[in-house]
Design an enzyme around this catalytic site. Structure first.
Site, short mmCIF file in Angstrom:
data_model
loop_
_atom_site.label_atom_id
_atom_site.label_comp_id
_atom_site.label_asym_id
_atom_site.label_seq_id
_atom_site.Cartn_x
_atom_site.Cartn_y
_atom_site.Cartn_z
N TYR A 156 0.83 -1.21 0.00
CA TYR A 156 0.00 0.00 0.00
C TYR A 156 0.87 1.27 0.00
O TYR A 156 0.62 2.20 -0.76
CB TYR A 156 -0.89 -0.06 1.24
CG TYR A 156 -1.92 1.02 1.38
CD1 TYR A 156 -3.11 0.98 0.64
CD2 TYR A 156 -1.75 2.07 2.27
CE1 TYR A 156 -4.09 1.97 0.80
CE2 TYR A 156 -2.71 3.06 2.43
CZ TYR A 156 -3.88 3.00 1.70
OH TYR A 156 -4.84 3.98 1.86
N LYS A 160 0.95 4.08 -2.91
CA LYS A 160 0.60 5.48 -2.65
C LYS A 160 1.79 6.41 -2.94
O LYS A 160 1.60 7.52 -3.44
CB LYS A 160 0.11 5.63 -1.20
CG LYS A 160 -1.19 4.87 -0.90
CD LYS A 160 -2.34 5.33 -1.80
CE LYS A 160 -3.67 4.76 -1.37
NZ LYS A 160 -4.78 5.20 -2.24
P1 NAP Z 1 -13.61 2.15 1.20
O1 NAP Z 1 -14.61 2.69 2.15
O2 NAP Z 1 -13.09 0.77 1.41
O3 NAP Z 1 -14.20 2.29 -0.28
C1 NAP Z 1 -13.40 1.89 -1.36
C2 NAP Z 1 -14.10 2.18 -2.67
O4 NAP Z 1 -13.20 1.78 -3.71
C3 NAP Z 1 -15.38 1.40 -2.84
O5 NAP Z 1 -16.38 2.18 -3.47
C4 NAP Z 1 -14.96 0.25 -3.75
O6 NAP Z 1 -15.96 -0.24 -4.63
C5 NAP Z 1 -13.88 0.90 -4.59
N1 NAP Z 1 -12.99 -0.10 -5.16
C6 NAP Z 1 -12.15 -0.93 -4.52
N2 NAP Z 1 -11.55 -1.76 -5.40
C7 NAP Z 1 -12.03 -1.44 -6.62
C8 NAP Z 1 -11.83 -1.94 -7.92
N3 NAP Z 1 -11.00 -2.95 -8.17
N4 NAP Z 1 -12.52 -1.38 -8.94
C9 NAP Z 1 -13.37 -0.36 -8.72
N5 NAP Z 1 -13.61 0.16 -7.51
C10 NAP Z 1 -12.95 -0.38 -6.47
O7 NAP Z 1 -12.30 3.08 1.17
P2 NAP Z 1 -12.07 4.58 1.68
O8 NAP Z 1 -11.62 4.53 3.08
O9 NAP Z 1 -13.20 5.43 1.30
O10 NAP Z 1 -10.77 4.95 0.82
C11 NAP Z 1 -10.83 5.69 -0.39
C12 NAP Z 1 -9.42 6.02 -0.82
O11 NAP Z 1 -8.78 6.78 0.20
C13 NAP Z 1 -8.53 4.79 -1.06
O12 NAP Z 1 -7.69 5.01 -2.14
C14 NAP Z 1 -7.73 4.72 0.22
O13 NAP Z 1 -6.50 4.07 0.01
C15 NAP Z 1 -7.55 6.18 0.54
N6 NAP Z 1 -7.25 6.41 1.93
C16 NAP Z 1 -8.15 6.11 2.91
C17 NAP Z 1 -7.84 6.34 4.24
C18 NAP Z 1 -8.79 6.05 5.35
O14 NAP Z 1 -8.40 6.25 6.51
N7 NAP Z 1 -10.01 5.61 5.09
C19 NAP Z 1 -6.57 6.86 4.57
C20 NAP Z 1 -5.67 7.15 3.55
C21 NAP Z 1 -6.02 6.93 2.23
P3 NAP Z 1 -17.25 -1.07 -4.08
O15 NAP Z 1 -18.07 -0.07 -3.33
O16 NAP Z 1 -17.89 -1.55 -5.32
O17 NAP Z 1 -16.69 -2.15 -3.23
#
Ligand code: NAP
Length: 250
Positions: A156, A160
């Site tokens: 990861y 990133k």
């Molecule tokens: P999340 O709640 O797990 O949601 C992930 C989303 O990405 C979902 O809509 C999922 O689709 C979609 N996705 C995953 N794999 C995919 C694929 N192969 N093709 C198309 N769509 C896909 O994640 P989040 O926390 O909102 O994170 C969003 C972004 O922010 C990510 O890039 C994550 O790395 C980054 N981020 C998050 C955090 C945090 O603390 N949450 C921190 C740093 C960075 P489905 O709905 O269809 O499953």
């Protein structure tokens, strides 16, 4: 802040839940037509329906962003329908955590293809019309893991950090066409991705020791920064990484 995204079309990946959903809803609230992409048709469909129900403009598209050929096909279809995608938000991401010696090749490859290669493919297919139009915004949702590193996240963190390198390079390649490329690096945000930690009192207390603001972030915190970077007002900002992390990575 109030922005005007009327006459702008935005594509947000991972818009089915969490941060991506908040970004899609925020851009739509300010007038953008939003193409909501996620892996499952159900989740992006639900978000697009909710946007339309509240008076916005949205379309759902299920695309597995780990599949470069599927992105190429989706981009071709979309450019036929919309002529231009003005704002691209590469937000879809997954984690497959584990210490290096226990990390399988599949866990490495899945995270690199979903988080990093997807970004390359969407940019490659959607940036050309932006450069022709001499206006565009690309915002890549990275992570503080890509800046600081994080034990247990070799895949990861590498993905990133790769997104950040890609952001800076594309910012230089597209600058003469007024297409800006920036990254947002969230810290710990309350979503499905982090629910395991956030809902565990001991683990969350430990995490918050490293967060000066002493709380987890909300998806809206990331959506607000993203909307600003997508706006007309942010036209002189490119190649930058904005941490939104409660002060963790300062
Ligand atoms: P999340 O709640 O797990 O949601 C992930 C989303 O990405 C979902 O809509 C999922 O689709 C979609 N996705 C995953 N794999 C995919 C694929 N192969 N093709 C198309 N769509 C896909 O994640 P989040 O926390 O909102 O994170 C969003 C972004 O922010 C990510 O890039 C994550 O790395 C980054 N981020 C998050 C955090 C945090 O603390 N949450 C921190 C740093 C960075 P489905 O709905 O269809 O499953």
């Amino acid at each position: 802040m109030s922005y005007t995204f009327n006459n702008r079309t935005a594509l947000v990946t991972g818009a089915g839940r969490g941060i991506g959903r908040a970004i899609a809803e925020t851009l739509a609230k300010h007038g953008a037509t939003v193409i909501c992409v996620s892996k499952s048709a159900e989740s992006c469909g639900g978000v697009a329906d909710a946007i339309v129900a509240s008076g916005g403009k949205a379309k759902a598209l299920a695309v597995d962003v780990a599949d470069g050929a599927a992105i190429a096909q989706a981009a071709e279809t979309l450019l036929g329908e919309f002529t231009n995608i003005d704002i691209l938000v590469n937000n879809a991401g997954i984690t497959r955590d584990g210490l290096l010696f226990r990390m399988s090749d599949a866990d490495w490859n899945d995270v690199i293809s979903t988080n990093l290669s997807s970004c390359f493919h969407w940019c490659k297919h959607l940036a050309r019309p932006m450069t022709r139009a001499r206006w565009g915004r690309i915002i890549n949702i990275a992570s503080v893991s890509g800046i600081m590193g994080n034990a247990g996240q070799a895949n990861y963190s590498a993905a990133k950090a790769g997104m950040i390198g890609l952001t800076k390079t594309l910012a230089r390649e597209f600058a003469s066409r007024s297409v800006t490329v920036n990254a947002v690096a969230p810290g710990f945000i309350k979503t499905d991705m982090t629910s395991e930690f956030v809902n565990n009192t001991d683990v969350s207390a430990k995490i918050l020791e490293a967060v000066p603001l002493k709380r987890f972030g909300e998806s809206a915190d990331i959506a607000n920064m993203t909307a600003y970077l997508a706006s007309e007002e942010a036209g002189y900002i490119t190649g930058q990484v904005f941490t939104v992390d409660g002060g963790m990575a300062m």
